[in-house]
Motif scaffolding. Structure first.
Motif, PDB file in Angstrom:
ATOM      1  N   ASP A  25      33.349  48.718  36.816  1.00  0.00           N
ATOM      2  CA  ASP A  25      33.256  50.261  36.872  1.00  0.00           C
ATOM      3  C   ASP A  25      34.424  50.656  37.853  1.00  0.00           C
ATOM      4  O   ASP A  25      35.089  51.704  37.723  1.00  0.00           O
ATOM      5  CB  ASP A  25      31.837  50.438  37.463  1.00  0.00           C
ATOM      6  CG  ASP A  25      30.989  50.375  36.179  1.00  0.00           C
ATOM      7  OD1 ASP A  25      31.333  50.032  35.143  1.00  0.00           O
ATOM      8  OD2 ASP A  25      29.769  50.437  36.691  1.00  0.00           O
ATOM      9  N   ILE A  26      34.462  49.951  39.082  1.00  0.00           N
ATOM     10  CA  ILE A  26      35.562  50.350  39.986  1.00  0.00           C
ATOM     11  C   ILE A  26      36.893  50.419  39.505  1.00  0.00           C
ATOM     12  O   ILE A  26      37.846  50.992  39.640  1.00  0.00           O
ATOM     13  CB  ILE A  26      35.323  49.575  41.334  1.00  0.00           C
ATOM     14  CG1 ILE A  26      33.982  49.866  41.858  1.00  0.00           C
ATOM     15  CG2 ILE A  26      36.628  49.733  42.402  1.00  0.00           C
ATOM     16  CD1 ILE A  26      33.577  48.899  43.070  1.00  0.00           C
ATOM     17  N   VAL A  27      37.321  49.074  38.919  1.00  0.00           N
ATOM     18  CA  VAL A  27      38.676  48.874  38.297  1.00  0.00           C
ATOM     19  C   VAL A  27      38.951  49.905  37.338  1.00  0.00           C
ATOM     20  O   VAL A  27      39.904  50.493  37.171  1.00  0.00           O
ATOM     21  CB  VAL A  27      38.788  47.276  37.930  1.00  0.00           C
ATOM     22  CG1 VAL A  27      40.097  47.070  37.204  1.00  0.00           C
ATOM     23  CG2 VAL A  27      38.647  46.549  39.136  1.00  0.00           C
ATOM     24  N   GLU A  29      37.837  52.912  37.120  1.00  0.00           N
ATOM     25  CA  GLU A  29      38.140  53.948  37.615  1.00  0.00           C
ATOM     26  C   GLU A  29      39.482  54.203  38.378  1.00  0.00           C
ATOM     27  O   GLU A  29      40.134  55.030  38.298  1.00  0.00           O
ATOM     28  CB  GLU A  29      36.877  54.471  38.837  1.00  0.00           C
ATOM     29  CG  GLU A  29      37.082  55.786  39.322  1.00  0.00           C
ATOM     30  CD  GLU A  29      35.538  55.905  40.137  1.00  0.00           C
ATOM     31  OE1 GLU A  29      35.925  56.508  41.422  1.00  0.00           O
ATOM     32  OE2 GLU A  29      34.742  55.721  39.700  1.00  0.00           O
ATOM     33  N   LEU A  30      39.856  52.962  38.894  1.00  0.00           N
ATOM     34  CA  LEU A  30      41.147  52.963  39.437  1.00  0.00           C
ATOM     35  C   LEU A  30      42.226  53.144  38.436  1.00  0.00           C
ATOM     36  O   LEU A  30      43.155  53.895  38.787  1.00  0.00           O
ATOM     37  CB  LEU A  30      41.259  51.644  40.352  1.00  0.00           C
ATOM     38  CG  LEU A  30      40.561  51.545  41.595  1.00  0.00           C
ATOM     39  CD1 LEU A  30      40.634  50.199  42.119  1.00  0.00           C
ATOM     40  CD2 LEU A  30      40.995  52.582  42.830  1.00  0.00           C
ATOM     41  N   LEU A  31      41.956  52.530  37.370  1.00  0.00           N
ATOM     42  CA  LEU A  31      43.192  52.401  36.350  1.00  0.00           C
ATOM     43  C   LEU A  31      43.213  53.966  35.368  1.00  0.00           C
ATOM     44  O   LEU A  31      44.192  54.271  35.041  1.00  0.00           O
ATOM     45  CB  LEU A  31      42.706  51.466  35.246  1.00  0.00           C
ATOM     46  CG  LEU A  31      43.027  49.904  35.602  1.00  0.00           C
ATOM     47  CD1 LEU A  31      42.392  48.918  34.569  1.00  0.00           C
ATOM     48  CD2 LEU A  31      44.602  49.836  36.089  1.00  0.00           C
ATOM     49  N   ASN A  32      42.220  54.654  35.695  1.00  0.00           N
ATOM     50  CA  ASN A  32      42.330  56.067  35.247  1.00  0.00           C
ATOM     51  C   ASN A  32      43.160  56.860  36.167  1.00  0.00           C
ATOM     52  O   ASN A  32      43.627  58.105  35.639  1.00  0.00           O
ATOM     53  CB  ASN A  32      40.606  56.793  35.252  1.00  0.00           C
ATOM     54  CG  ASN A  32      39.829  56.131  33.909  1.00  0.00           C
ATOM     55  OD1 ASN A  32      40.692  55.843  32.779  1.00  0.00           O
ATOM     56  ND2 ASN A  32      38.641  56.178  34.278  1.00  0.00           N
ATOM     57  N   ILE A  33      43.323  56.545  37.405  1.00  0.00           N
ATOM     58  CA  ILE A  33      44.139  57.385  38.451  1.00  0.00           C
ATOM     59  C   ILE A  33      45.289  56.902  38.790  1.00  0.00           C
ATOM     60  O   ILE A  33      45.972  57.370  39.385  1.00  0.00           O
ATOM     61  CB  ILE A  33      43.277  58.037  39.623  1.00  0.00           C
ATOM     62  CG1 ILE A  33      42.415  56.735  40.234  1.00  0.00           C
ATOM     63  CG2 ILE A  33      41.962  58.763  38.793  1.00  0.00           C
ATOM     64  CD1 ILE A  33      41.844  57.326  41.656  1.00  0.00           C
ATOM     65  N   ALA A  42      45.198  48.800  45.243  1.00  0.00           N
ATOM     66  CA  ALA A  42      44.171  49.479  45.851  1.00  0.00           C
ATOM     67  C   ALA A  42      42.786  48.705  46.138  1.00  0.00           C
ATOM     68  O   ALA A  42      42.194  48.870  46.952  1.00  0.00           O
ATOM     69  CB  ALA A  42      43.956  50.795  45.055  1.00  0.00           C
ATOM     70  N   TRP A  43      42.617  47.821  45.158  1.00  0.00           N
ATOM     71  CA  TRP A  43      41.599  46.860  44.987  1.00  0.00           C
ATOM     72  C   TRP A  43      41.645  45.741  46.333  1.00  0.00           C
ATOM     73  O   TRP A  43      40.674  45.725  46.809  1.00  0.00           O
ATOM     74  CB  TRP A  43      41.223  46.291  43.725  1.00  0.00           C
ATOM     75  CG  TRP A  43      40.254  45.207  43.812  1.00  0.00           C
ATOM     76  CD1 TRP A  43      40.326  43.748  44.145  1.00  0.00           C
ATOM     77  CD2 TRP A  43      38.885  45.276  43.595  1.00  0.00           C
ATOM     78  NE1 TRP A  43      39.312  42.993  44.024  1.00  0.00           N
ATOM     79  CE2 TRP A  43      38.268  44.305  43.790  1.00  0.00           C
ATOM     80  CE3 TRP A  43      38.164  46.447  43.200  1.00  0.00           C
ATOM     81  CZ2 TRP A  43      36.785  44.000  43.716  1.00  0.00           C
ATOM     82  CZ3 TRP A  43      36.710  46.306  43.094  1.00  0.00           C
ATOM     83  CH2 TRP A  43      36.121  45.088  43.237  1.00  0.00           C
ATOM     84  N   LEU A  44      42.807  45.448  46.162  1.00  0.00           N
ATOM     85  CA  LEU A  44      42.920  44.152  47.157  1.00  0.00           C
ATOM     86  C   LEU A  44      42.904  44.704  48.572  1.00  0.00           C
ATOM     87  O   LEU A  44      42.341  44.089  49.518  1.00  0.00           O
ATOM     88  CB  LEU A  44      44.257  43.550  46.960  1.00  0.00           C
ATOM     89  CG  LEU A  44      44.282  42.758  45.749  1.00  0.00           C
ATOM     90  CD1 LEU A  44      45.741  42.228  45.366  1.00  0.00           C
ATOM     91  CD2 LEU A  44      43.604  41.382  45.873  1.00  0.00           C
ATOM     92  N   GLU A  45      43.694  45.897  48.853  1.00  0.00           N
ATOM     93  CA  GLU A  45      43.527  46.515  50.208  1.00  0.00           C
ATOM     94  C   GLU A  45      42.402  47.265  50.549  1.00  0.00           C
ATOM     95  O   GLU A  45      42.181  47.275  51.804  1.00  0.00           O
ATOM     96  CB  GLU A  45      44.889  47.631  50.237  1.00  0.00           C
ATOM     97  CG  GLU A  45      46.002  46.708  50.271  1.00  0.00           C
ATOM     98  CD  GLU A  45      47.193  47.494  50.276  1.00  0.00           C
ATOM     99  OE1 GLU A  45      47.187  48.816  50.483  1.00  0.00           O
ATOM    100  OE2 GLU A  45      48.449  47.088  50.479  1.00  0.00           O
ATOM    101  N   ALA A  46      41.491  47.566  49.558  1.00  0.00           N
ATOM    102  CA  ALA A  46      40.444  48.232  50.136  1.00  0.00           C
ATOM    103  C   ALA A  46      39.494  47.650  50.902  1.00  0.00           C
ATOM    104  O   ALA A  46      38.587  48.059  51.877  1.00  0.00           O
ATOM    105  CB  ALA A  46      39.452  48.743  48.729  1.00  0.00           C
ATOM    106  N   ILE A 125      43.694  39.670  39.137  1.00  0.00           N
ATOM    107  CA  ILE A 125      44.022  38.864  38.288  1.00  0.00           C
ATOM    108  C   ILE A 125      43.607  39.683  37.082  1.00  0.00           C
ATOM    109  O   ILE A 125      44.550  39.323  36.086  1.00  0.00           O
ATOM    110  CB  ILE A 125      43.218  37.405  38.265  1.00  0.00           C
ATOM    111  CG1 ILE A 125      43.412  36.683  39.637  1.00  0.00           C
ATOM    112  CG2 ILE A 125      43.654  36.658  37.080  1.00  0.00           C
ATOM    113  CD1 ILE A 125      44.896  36.286  39.979  1.00  0.00           C
ATOM    114  N   VAL A 126      42.582  40.212  36.630  1.00  0.00           N
ATOM    115  CA  VAL A 126      42.288  40.879  35.340  1.00  0.00           C
ATOM    116  C   VAL A 126      43.373  41.903  35.136  1.00  0.00           C
ATOM    117  O   VAL A 126      44.191  42.188  33.961  1.00  0.00           O
ATOM    118  CB  VAL A 126      40.844  41.492  35.244  1.00  0.00           C
ATOM    119  CG1 VAL A 126      40.882  42.401  34.081  1.00  0.00           C
ATOM    120  CG2 VAL A 126      40.012  40.419  35.071  1.00  0.00           C
TER     121      VAL A 126
END
Length: 148
Positions: A25-27, A29-33, A42-46, A125-126
């Motif tokens: 869900d988070i990924v 959402e990130l890919l949408n913006i 963003a995922w790695l630094e969050a 990785i995904v």
């Protein structure tokens, strides 16, 4: 080069489905913006401050994405360092039903190399796998990952 039958499905959902719901869900959402690379960063630094202090390797900067790309490049593009692991990956890649096992294997392998938890880097990785599927493995292997 061995045949990796992993990246012939172009839909993001194919690889996103390998993640647990909370990560998916988070990924998504990130890919949408954001772009793929921005989403992975963003995922790695969050939450890296919560995971990297437990790693065996010091990580002075938040430059995990270039490091992950470099290691995935070595694994998928035939670097001798990963010869045995790549052979196992080729076997797993013969069936799309193994996609979750593939993400887990690559995340564990790369995570151990860079000193981060496999569950933490699995979404990145995904995203890298999605990026590769959007072009092709051959095109991605032709990229120079050493500049970062």
């Amino acid at each position: 080069m061995d045949n990796l039958n992993l990246f012939n499905v172009k839909e993001d959902k194919f690889w996103l489905d390998t993640l647990p719901n909370y990560q998916r869900d988070i990924v998504s959402e990130l890919l949408n913006i954001k772009s793929y690379e921005e989403a992975a960063i963003a995922w790695l630094e969050a939450s890296v401050d919560n995971t990297s202090p437990f790693s065996a390797q010091p990580q002075p900067e938040k430059r995990f994405f270039p490091l992950l790309k470099k290691e995935v490049h070595k694994l998928l593009c035939g670097d001798p360092v990963y010869a045995a692991e790549r052979s196992e990956l080729v076997k797993l890649s013969q069936s799309h039903e193994n996609k979750t096992a593939i993400v887990s294997m690559v995340s564990a392998l790369i995570g151990a190399k860079v000193g981060l938890a496999a569950t933490f880097i699995a979404p990145a990785i995904v995203i890298i796998f999605i990026m590769i599927a959007k072009t092709s493995l051959n095109a991605w292997c032709a990229l120079d990952t050493t500049e970062n």
